[in-house]
Design a protein around this motif. Structure first.
Motif, PDB file in Angstrom:
ATOM      1  N   MET A 135      42.082  40.657  27.328  1.00  0.00           N
ATOM      2  CA  MET A 135      41.203  40.030  27.923  1.00  0.00           C
ATOM      3  C   MET A 135      40.442  38.794  27.100  1.00  0.00           C
ATOM      4  N   SER A 136      39.872  39.499  26.380  1.00  0.00           N
ATOM      5  CA  SER A 136      39.476  38.028  25.837  1.00  0.00           C
ATOM      6  C   SER A 136      39.973  36.837  25.614  1.00  0.00           C
ATOM      7  N   ALA A 137      40.851  36.657  24.235  1.00  0.00           N
ATOM      8  CA  ALA A 137      42.376  35.837  25.031  1.00  0.00           C
ATOM      9  C   ALA A 137      42.229  34.953  25.609  1.00  0.00           C
ATOM     10  N   LEU A 138      42.209  35.323  26.922  1.00  0.00           N
ATOM     11  CA  LEU A 138      42.891  35.047  27.954  1.00  0.00           C
ATOM     12  C   LEU A 138      41.753  33.958  28.865  1.00  0.00           C
ATOM     13  N   ALA A 139      39.847  34.754  28.544  1.00  0.00           N
ATOM     14  CA  ALA A 139      39.132  34.379  29.174  1.00  0.00           C
ATOM     15  C   ALA A 139      38.534  33.116  28.831  1.00  0.00           C
ATOM     16  N   SER A 140      38.017  32.254  30.018  1.00  0.00           N
ATOM     17  CA  SER A 140      37.545  31.205  29.498  1.00  0.00           C
ATOM     18  C   SER A 140      35.814  31.180  30.389  1.00  0.00           C
ATOM     19  N   ASN A 141      35.870  32.193  30.634  1.00  0.00           N
ATOM     20  CA  ASN A 141      34.106  32.561  30.675  1.00  0.00           C
ATOM     21  C   ASN A 141      33.915  34.105  31.388  1.00  0.00           C
ATOM     22  N   TYR A 142      33.124  34.408  30.685  1.00  0.00           N
ATOM     23  CA  TYR A 142      32.203  36.225  31.125  1.00  0.00           C
ATOM     24  C   TYR A 142      32.855  36.325  32.643  1.00  0.00           C
ATOM     25  N   ASP A 143      32.894  35.475  33.679  1.00  0.00           N
ATOM     26  CA  ASP A 143      33.232  35.729  34.720  1.00  0.00           C
ATOM     27  C   ASP A 143      34.886  36.211  34.991  1.00  0.00           C
ATOM     28  N   PHE A 144      35.268  36.037  34.234  1.00  0.00           N
ATOM     29  CA  PHE A 144      37.368  36.767  33.970  1.00  0.00           C
ATOM     30  C   PHE A 144      36.915  37.836  34.030  1.00  0.00           C
ATOM     31  N   PHE A 145      36.476  38.897  33.171  1.00  0.00           N
ATOM     32  CA  PHE A 145      36.438  40.389  33.103  1.00  0.00           C
ATOM     33  C   PHE A 145      36.526  40.616  34.267  1.00  0.00           C
ATOM     34  N   ASN A 146      35.884  40.404  35.026  1.00  0.00           N
ATOM     35  CA  ASN A 146      35.818  40.735  36.522  1.00  0.00           C
ATOM     36  C   ASN A 146      36.653  41.651  37.279  1.00  0.00           C
ATOM     37  N   TYR A 147      37.584  40.387  37.197  1.00  0.00           N
ATOM     38  CA  TYR A 147      39.196  40.708  37.281  1.00  0.00           C
ATOM     39  C   TYR A 147      39.829  41.962  36.652  1.00  0.00           C
ATOM     40  N   TYR A 148      39.603  41.915  35.316  1.00  0.00           N
ATOM     41  CA  TYR A 148      40.113  43.293  34.415  1.00  0.00           C
ATOM     42  C   TYR A 148      39.683  44.691  34.919  1.00  0.00           C
ATOM     43  N   PHE A 149      38.294  44.827  35.220  1.00  0.00           N
ATOM     44  CA  PHE A 149      37.579  45.756  35.604  1.00  0.00           C
ATOM     45  C   PHE A 149      37.649  46.607  37.029  1.00  0.00           C
ATOM     46  N   VAL A 150      37.705  45.781  38.169  1.00  0.00           N
ATOM     47  CA  VAL A 150      37.858  45.263  39.858  1.00  0.00           C
ATOM     48  C   VAL A 150      39.283  45.589  39.391  1.00  0.00           C
ATOM     49  N   LEU A 151      40.008  44.934  39.302  1.00  0.00           N
ATOM     50  CA  LEU A 151      41.961  45.000  39.109  1.00  0.00           C
ATOM     51  C   LEU A 151      42.411  46.578  38.454  1.00  0.00           C
ATOM     52  N   VAL A 152      41.784  46.870  37.505  1.00  0.00           N
ATOM     53  CA  VAL A 152      42.782  47.604  36.629  1.00  0.00           C
ATOM     54  C   VAL A 152      41.265  49.245  35.824  1.00  0.00           C
ATOM     55  N   ILE A 153      40.590  48.307  35.703  1.00  0.00           N
ATOM     56  CA  ILE A 153      39.856  49.629  34.893  1.00  0.00           C
ATOM     57  C   ILE A 153      39.224  50.869  36.179  1.00  0.00           C
ATOM     58  N   THR A 154      38.306  49.952  37.552  1.00  0.00           N
ATOM     59  CA  THR A 154      38.309  50.983  38.725  1.00  0.00           C
ATOM     60  C   THR A 154      39.037  51.781  38.853  1.00  0.00           C
ATOM     61  N   PRO A 155      40.138  51.370  39.794  1.00  0.00           N
ATOM     62  CA  PRO A 155      41.422  51.778  40.231  1.00  0.00           C
ATOM     63  C   PRO A 155      42.250  53.003  39.141  1.00  0.00           C
ATOM     64  N   MET A 156      42.319  52.584  38.119  1.00  0.00           N
ATOM     65  CA  MET A 156      42.525  53.540  36.652  1.00  0.00           C
ATOM     66  C   MET A 156      41.252  55.005  36.870  1.00  0.00           C
ATOM     67  N   PHE A 157      40.245  54.438  36.770  1.00  0.00           N
ATOM     68  CA  PHE A 157      39.261  55.456  36.623  1.00  0.00           C
ATOM     69  C   PHE A 157      39.155  56.329  38.079  1.00  0.00           C
ATOM     70  N   ILE A 158      39.469  55.915  39.304  1.00  0.00           N
ATOM     71  CA  ILE A 158      39.585  57.062  40.163  1.00  0.00           C
ATOM     72  C   ILE A 158      40.772  57.893  40.286  1.00  0.00           C
ATOM     73  N   VAL A 159      41.861  57.306  39.985  1.00  0.00           N
ATOM     74  CA  VAL A 159      42.752  57.611  40.427  1.00  0.00           C
ATOM     75  C   VAL A 159      43.705  58.614  38.768  1.00  0.00           C
ATOM     76  N   SER A 160      42.777  58.856  37.685  1.00  0.00           N
ATOM     77  CA  SER A 160      43.765  59.754  36.618  1.00  0.00           C
ATOM     78  C   SER A 160      42.818  60.462  36.236  1.00  0.00           C
TER      79      SER A 160
END
Length: 229
Positions: A135-160
């Motif tokens: 994700m760091s390699a794909l990011a152009s700024n810090y705001d990009f990481f919100n997509y990963y947390f909202v779309l990947v980390i948080t759902p995984m946290f909830i259903v795992s």
């Protein structure tokens, strides 16, 4: 940073473990606070490694241009990212140990096998460090990481399986979550923390290793492309 690792798990364990646990009672043949604490160990390692692999790595890679300075030495991208992943795993381990200390004083930790949580958590940190660096390699700024947390980390946290058993999910979701790394991480940490018997440890370790190895090589390719090395 070390002190902060004690704050969040304490709030989770006291607020949800005792508060919600008062109404739930037992879950998975153990007190709910023990069920929750053993899951939080794995999820905290995931979150810590992900934060370090994104925000800190991106800072060193782009604004500070630390990578460019390191590459002036005989060190290559492969070496740099191997070091980054090891550091992410180390921070994940520090976070997990903090939770285990809190859980110990709450009388949640049982059995000598809790010492095996240390290498398991280190592997969990490696597993989630790789995707974060991608994700760091794909990011152009810090705001990009919100997509990963909202779309990947948080759902995984909830259903795992951190807050409730996976077998309470619909059958389709039960099968789907097995392709995610966090359920396998929780399946390893929960028995080790609570003194129960491990089930299919080789499968769970293999999944985490596969994620670690594949994500590392993808990260090397992406970072090399980003830095035009």
């Amino acid at each position: 940073a070390i002190v902060l690792n004690f704050g969040e798990p304490t709030l989770y364990l006291l607020g949800l473990g005792f508060g919600l646990g008062f109404f739930i009672g037992e879950m998975g043949d153990m007190p709910y606070i023990a069920f929750l604490a053993s899951g939080i160990v794995a999820s905290s390692a995931m979150t810590t490694a992900s934060f370090e692999g994104m925000y800190s790595v991106f800072t060193r890679m782009v604004p500070q241009r630390t990578y460019e300075a390191i590459m002036a030495t005989p060190t290559d991208i492969d070496d740099i990212l191997a070091g980054e992943m090891l550091w992410c795993a180390t921070k994940a381990l520090i976070s997990a140990v903090a939770i285990l200390i809190v859980a110990f004083f709450l009388d949640v930790v049982h059995g000598w096998q809790v010492v095996l949580v240390i290498p398991v958590v280190f592997l969990i940190g490696l597993c989630f460090a790789g995707p974060a660096i991608v994700m760091s390699a794909l990011a152009s700024n810090y705001d990009f990481f919100n997509y990963y947390f909202v779309l990947v980390i948080t759902p995984m946290f909830i259903v795992s399986g951190v807050f409730y058993p996976i077998d309470t999910l619909p059958e389709v979701m039960q099968s789907a979550v097995q392709f995610l790394p966090l359920p396998h991480a929780v399946a390893l940490t929960r028995p080790l923390v609570t003194g129960q018997e491990l089930s299919q440890p080789l499968l769970h370790v293999s999944v985490l290793l596969v994620y670690t190895i594949i994500s590392y090589y993808i990260a090397v390719v992406m970072v090399r492309k980003k830095l035009l090395v």
